[in-house]
Scaffold this active site. Sequence first.
Site, PDB file in Angstrom:
ATOM      1  N   GLY A 109      -6.256  -1.272 -78.451  1.00 44.20           N
ATOM      2  CA  GLY A 109      -5.071  -1.165 -77.600  1.00 44.20           C
ATOM      3  C   GLY A 109      -5.307  -0.178 -76.487  1.00 44.20           C
ATOM      4  N   GLY A 167      -4.585   3.213 -74.191  1.00 44.19           N
ATOM      5  CA  GLY A 167      -4.279   4.609 -74.497  1.00 44.19           C
ATOM      6  C   GLY A 167      -2.797   4.926 -74.356  1.00 44.19           C
ATOM      7  N   GLU A 169     -12.588  16.754 -78.439  1.00 43.00           N
ATOM      8  CA  GLU A 169     -13.972  16.815 -77.929  1.00 43.00           C
ATOM      9  C   GLU A 169     -13.915  16.235 -76.524  1.00 43.00           C
ATOM     10  OE1 GLU A 169     -16.185  18.313 -79.393  1.00 43.00           O
ATOM     11  OE2 GLU A 169     -15.709  18.276 -81.522  1.00 43.00           O
ATOM     12  N   CYS A 181     -21.083  13.297 -72.478  1.00 45.12           N
ATOM     13  CA  CYS A 181     -20.391  14.576 -72.324  1.00 45.12           C
ATOM     14  C   CYS A 181     -21.356  15.744 -72.459  1.00 45.12           C
ATOM     15  CB  CYS A 181     -19.302  14.677 -73.380  1.00 45.12           C
ATOM     16  SG  CYS A 181     -19.942  14.379 -75.033  1.00 45.12           S
TER      17      CYS A 181
HETATM   18  P1  NAD Z   1     -10.617   8.588 -71.700  1.00 49.21           P
HETATM   19  O1  NAD Z   1     -10.031   9.927 -71.913  1.00 49.21           O
HETATM   20  O2  NAD Z   1     -10.176   7.810 -70.526  1.00 49.21           O
HETATM   21  O3  NAD Z   1     -10.323   7.661 -72.950  1.00 49.21           O
HETATM   22  C1  NAD Z   1     -10.702   8.014 -74.262  1.00 49.21           C
HETATM   23  C2  NAD Z   1      -9.772   7.312 -75.235  1.00 49.21           C
HETATM   24  O4  NAD Z   1      -8.452   7.823 -75.055  1.00 49.21           O
HETATM   25  C3  NAD Z   1      -9.685   5.801 -75.039  1.00 49.21           C
HETATM   26  O5  NAD Z   1      -9.623   5.173 -76.300  1.00 49.21           O
HETATM   27  C4  NAD Z   1      -8.386   5.660 -74.275  1.00 49.21           C
HETATM   28  O6  NAD Z   1      -7.794   4.386 -74.434  1.00 49.21           O
HETATM   29  C5  NAD Z   1      -7.537   6.750 -74.908  1.00 49.21           C
HETATM   30  N1  NAD Z   1      -6.388   7.201 -74.110  1.00 49.21           N
HETATM   31  C6  NAD Z   1      -6.228   7.145 -72.762  1.00 49.21           C
HETATM   32  N2  NAD Z   1      -5.021   7.655 -72.409  1.00 49.21           N
HETATM   33  C7  NAD Z   1      -4.412   8.051 -73.557  1.00 49.21           C
HETATM   34  C8  NAD Z   1      -3.152   8.665 -73.848  1.00 49.21           C
HETATM   35  N3  NAD Z   1      -2.289   8.973 -72.901  1.00 49.21           N
HETATM   36  N4  NAD Z   1      -2.869   8.947 -75.134  1.00 49.21           N
HETATM   37  C9  NAD Z   1      -3.737   8.675 -76.112  1.00 49.21           C
HETATM   38  N5  NAD Z   1      -4.932   8.075 -75.903  1.00 49.21           N
HETATM   39  C10 NAD Z   1      -5.274   7.772 -74.632  1.00 49.21           C
HETATM   40  O7  NAD Z   1     -12.194   8.778 -71.706  1.00 49.21           O
HETATM   41  P2  NAD Z   1     -13.304   7.657 -71.488  1.00 49.21           P
HETATM   42  O8  NAD Z   1     -13.338   7.311 -70.031  1.00 49.21           O
HETATM   43  O9  NAD Z   1     -13.143   6.563 -72.488  1.00 49.21           O
HETATM   44  O10 NAD Z   1     -14.618   8.477 -71.891  1.00 49.21           O
HETATM   45  C11 NAD Z   1     -15.268   9.332 -71.001  1.00 49.21           C
HETATM   46  C12 NAD Z   1     -14.839  10.768 -71.209  1.00 49.21           C
HETATM   47  O11 NAD Z   1     -15.015  11.147 -72.563  1.00 49.21           O
HETATM   48  C13 NAD Z   1     -15.648  11.767 -70.412  1.00 49.21           C
HETATM   49  O12 NAD Z   1     -14.818  12.715 -69.808  1.00 49.21           O
HETATM   50  C14 NAD Z   1     -16.513  12.437 -71.455  1.00 49.21           C
HETATM   51  O13 NAD Z   1     -16.937  13.725 -71.152  1.00 49.21           O
HETATM   52  C15 NAD Z   1     -15.669  12.400 -72.656  1.00 49.21           C
HETATM   53  N6  NAD Z   1     -16.500  12.469 -73.856  1.00 49.21           N
HETATM   54  C16 NAD Z   1     -16.488  13.607 -74.614  1.00 49.21           C
HETATM   55  C17 NAD Z   1     -17.295  13.696 -75.728  1.00 49.21           C
HETATM   56  C18 NAD Z   1     -17.330  14.938 -76.584  1.00 49.21           C
HETATM   57  O14 NAD Z   1     -17.714  14.835 -77.734  1.00 49.21           O
HETATM   58  N7  NAD Z   1     -16.955  16.090 -76.110  1.00 49.21           N
HETATM   59  C19 NAD Z   1     -18.091  12.633 -76.079  1.00 49.21           C
HETATM   60  C20 NAD Z   1     -18.075  11.502 -75.295  1.00 49.21           C
HETATM   61  C21 NAD Z   1     -17.250  11.424 -74.192  1.00 49.21           C
END
Ligand code: NAD
Length: 471
Positions: free
Chosen positions: A200, A202, A244, A278
């Site tokens: 779904g 976010g 994270e 990340c």
């Molecule tokens: P994102 O934050 O856009 O999405 C991550 C997840 O959150 C997705 O499943 C998305 O659908 C969900 N989401 C989005 N809006 C939401 C809301 N309002 N409430 C709840 N859930 C919501 O990130 P992305 O583009 O999928 O991934 C890239 C990012 O992730 C980069 O910034 C990267 O640094 C970070 N990342 C961090 C780590 C870590 O371990 N620190 C690892 C991998 C990626």
Amino acid sequence: MRMIDRIYVDGEFVAPQGDEHFDLFNPATEEKIGEVRLGNVEDAQAAIAAAKRAFPAMRQTTLTERIAMLHRLRDAVLAHADELTEAMALEYGAAPSFLAFAAPYAAGVFDAAAKTVSSYPFTRQIGNAEVTMEPIGVVAAITPWNSSNGFICSKLAMAIAAGTTIVIKPSEMSAIQTQTLLEALHEARLPRGVLNVVNGYGNTVGAELSRHPDVAKVTFTGSTGTGRAILRAAAETFKRVTLELGGKGPQVMLDDANLDEALPHILAAAFRNSGQACIAGTRLLVPAWRLDEVCARLRQVVSAMKAGPSSDPTSDIGPMVSARQWERVQSYIRLGLDEGATLIAGGAGRPEGLERGWFVKPTVFGNVTNDMRIAREEIFGPVLSVIAYENEDDAVRIANDTEYGLQSYVVGANETEMRRVARRLEAGRVLLNDQAGDYSVPFGGFKHSGIGREFGSFGLDAFLEPRAIVG
Ligand code: NAD
């Protein structure tokens, strides 16, 4: 064309109540390869209800039972490693080196959790109190697209180790990988309701998981902005939150680094997972007196790196996950030029010979100062900024001058010096010459890179609540 039209609730694949569809693409060809039917708020609620029903029995399980579950999950992933790898190649398109790492990693986290739990002190005597670590309650996990199955498995592993139940919302962009993984995990025969997965968006499913009163904890991996929204939503019901988030990791190259030995470490840290990581070390801090030498070598080796599909064993860099991500990386490369950085390798546009696919050129900028946006913001693509420093204090100052603090790197020849610098860095992890930690070393960020730690005993702590019985 793949149609993913099921979610996983209460131990079964079921049709979601939501009826929105999301298109899935092969990033190496830009072709549409499938569709996923997305769950909605009601689906999230049904999954939370299933996890809540399953929790009382799960919390009563013995350690032996949980370890057996973890081993079955590991075996299920290993038995389907080839399909998992194929699904990732198709839908994500990682470079062969990352592709080869992904499925063994997803299996390995279950093994690591089993080891952690077998030696974890669940009961402790403190003064006149018996302190027991209790499973926290229903956990919601929200994961990104850049190592989808790895994140799903590591969060699931800790939930099982802790004796709790979980609802996972993976990235909608990873639906084929998720489906392949779920078919494998289903064979591990977890008790019904222990694992629930809802595809779904976010702002619907993710938001419901972050606010629902029956969720005790949210564990999130993704961007810093989304992490902030989740933390706010979770505050209303005092959920425990592990975040994270992003990074802008420095790689501090010391005076004595031997470039022949150091360059492979530097390139791996900068360009791992096509830079969509990340933990990428995207700011290379170089002693000013060695700047010309380092830039000349980087020009030579990065210009020779190859962007290409997973199917080509000589590809170093895979495609960006989506058209949007491709455009984001392009815009940062243009920004670097506008900010006055010097292009050392790569640049805007597609790599030569690749007319289709969201491929970018591995890019290195020189003459970067730490106040430029390309040095401060997470690009999430294969773009490295080289920054000169004068002495150790200057290197440490630049390294720590960032909102982030996830993973840093020190590259050099003398271990004592590397450790001395490492101890001054504000980061959850510091890798010496890019040596990876094992799966029980704590992982997480200082500052805006997150809250809390995953993996090993620190990770397990975050799925438990201490209860003291005094007297
Ligand atoms: P994102 O934050 O856009 O999405 C991550 C997840 O959150 C997705 O499943 C998305 O659908 C969900 N989401 C989005 N809006 C939401 C809301 N309002 N409430 C709840 N859930 C919501 O990130 P992305 O583009 O999928 O991934 C890239 C990012 O992730 C980069 O910034 C990267 O640094 C970070 N990342 C961090 C780590 C870590 O371990 N620190 C690892 C991998 C990626």
